[in-house]
Design an enzyme around this catalytic site. Structure first.
Site, PDB file in Angstrom:
ATOM      1  N   CYS A  86       0.834  -1.194   0.000  1.00 36.73           N
ATOM      2  CA  CYS A  86       0.000   0.000   0.000  1.00 36.73           C
ATOM      3  C   CYS A  86       0.877   1.255   0.000  1.00 36.73           C
ATOM      4  O   CYS A  86       1.579   1.505  -0.958  1.00 36.73           O
ATOM      5  CB  CYS A  86      -0.972  -0.065   1.187  1.00 36.73           C
ATOM      6  N   HIS A 196      -3.456  -5.707   0.868  1.00 29.70           N
ATOM      7  CA  HIS A 196      -2.893  -5.943   2.202  1.00 29.70           C
ATOM      8  C   HIS A 196      -2.888  -7.423   2.564  1.00 29.70           C
ATOM      9  O   HIS A 196      -3.811  -7.887   3.256  1.00 29.70           O
ATOM     10  CB  HIS A 196      -3.725  -5.196   3.248  1.00 29.70           C
ATOM     11  N   GLU A 198      -1.219  -8.851   4.771  1.00 31.12           N
ATOM     12  CA  GLU A 198      -1.060  -9.022   6.224  1.00 31.12           C
ATOM     13  C   GLU A 198      -2.401  -9.071   6.942  1.00 31.12           C
ATOM     14  O   GLU A 198      -2.463  -9.442   8.111  1.00 31.12           O
ATOM     15  CB  GLU A 198      -0.180  -7.898   6.801  1.00 31.12           C
TER      16      GLU A 198
END
Lengths: 226, 82
Positions: A86, A196, A198
């Site tokens: 990002c 993302h 994660e």
């Protein structure tokens, strides 16, 4: 295995990234503040998401000129794997570690939703945990994810198989050219991506599709990491 | 002291969704005959010294290294503005 997370004022996904890396490696990553001029000896450096320096000037522009990013560039030149997610992707582009630029979303809206990604190259050091052409789920949350590069750059990315992820099934959330969601540098050790991963690594997240990026980069298997 | 103005604009062919939104707002205001709008940025910079050539070198350097992203933007430097 050891990891490091770069910290800059205005990032807000650093804690998620630290939690993900801790879960996957079993060790809390080192954190490196923006003013530091050297990185610890690690197996993966991550530049997480957020809004470094309030996105002043351009998203990632100020962060890319911070001392710590010179250290990241030196580590990348030595072959250390670097992942930018990002704002981290925006910073890596602004720092010249990846080609192209991330512009304002074509629809001018902040998008926060789940998209589908096609793994367009499962042979990079960040994507071997996936099958070639596999469609994975991944969340996005950004205002400036509209990837742009000139034709010569796009051709080079295409010809050298450096596009790792594309938005799939009509889920391009930002107008990115050729549906590009993630690319690697020429050496293959720097990956930048808008989504993302994660945020999709534990069953409690609703899925684990994002794990493969970290597992590929760190050479850990799903069974060890689970 | 030297005063300079730097104008940064999007390159031709680079999509400018903000410019498009402004076009539509102008149309909503009833202002007729508006063709295309492209949004850019202006930086007013003061520099120490009086040597225009040295100032130009420094201004170009700041544009190349920070103020413009030359992947998507062009820049123009005007010295002694105003």
């Amino acid at each position: 295995m050891k990891t490091a997370v770069v910290l800059l004022p205005g990032l807000n996904r650093d804690r998620d990234m630290i939690a993900a890396l801790t879960t996957i490696t079993g060790k809390v990553p080192a954190t490196v503040w923006q003013t530091e001029t050297a990185l610890p000896d690690v197996d993966l450096v991550v530049v997480p998401g957020g809004f470094s320096f309030g996105d002043y000037l351009r998203a990632g522009a100020i962060a890319a000129r911070s001392p710590v990013m010179r250290a990241v560039a030196e580590a990348a030149a030595k072959g250390v794997p670097v992942l930018g997610v990002c704002n981290g992707f925006q910073i890596l582009c602004e720092a010249g570690l990846l080609p192209g630029a991330l512009m304002r979303n074509a629809a001018l809206r902040f998008v926060c939703r789940e998209v589908k990604l096609e793994v367009t190259n499962a042979r990079t050091r960040f994507s071997t945990a996936y099958e070639q052409g596999q469609i994975i789920r991944c969340p996005v949350a950004h205002h400036d994810g509209n990837y742009f590069a000139d034709e010569a750059t796009l051709k080079a990315l295409q010809d050298h198989d450096r596009i790792v992820f594309r938005y799939a099934d009509g889920t391009n959330p930002n107008g990115a050219i050729n549906d590009i969601a993630g690319i690697v540098n020429a050496a293959g050790n720097v990956l930048g991506m808008m989504p993302h991963p994660e945020n999709l690594i534990e069953p409690d997240h609703g899925g684990t599709d994002g794990r493969g990026i970290f597992e590929s980069a760190l050479g850990v298997s799903q069974s060890v990491a689970a | 002291m030297i005063k300079a103005r730097i104008i940064v604009t999007l390159k031709t062919g680079v999509l400018d969704p903000q410019g498009k939104a402004i076009e539509s707002a102008l149309s909503n205001l009833g202002i007729e005959g508006v063709g295309q709008v492209r949004q850019g940025k202006v930086f007013d910079v003061t520099l120490e010294g009086d040597d225009a050539a040295s100032a130009k070198t420094r201004l170009d350097a700041m544009c190349e290294q920070l103020l413009a992203n030359t992947v998507i933007e062009n820049y123009a430097v005007e010295i002694d503005h105003g």
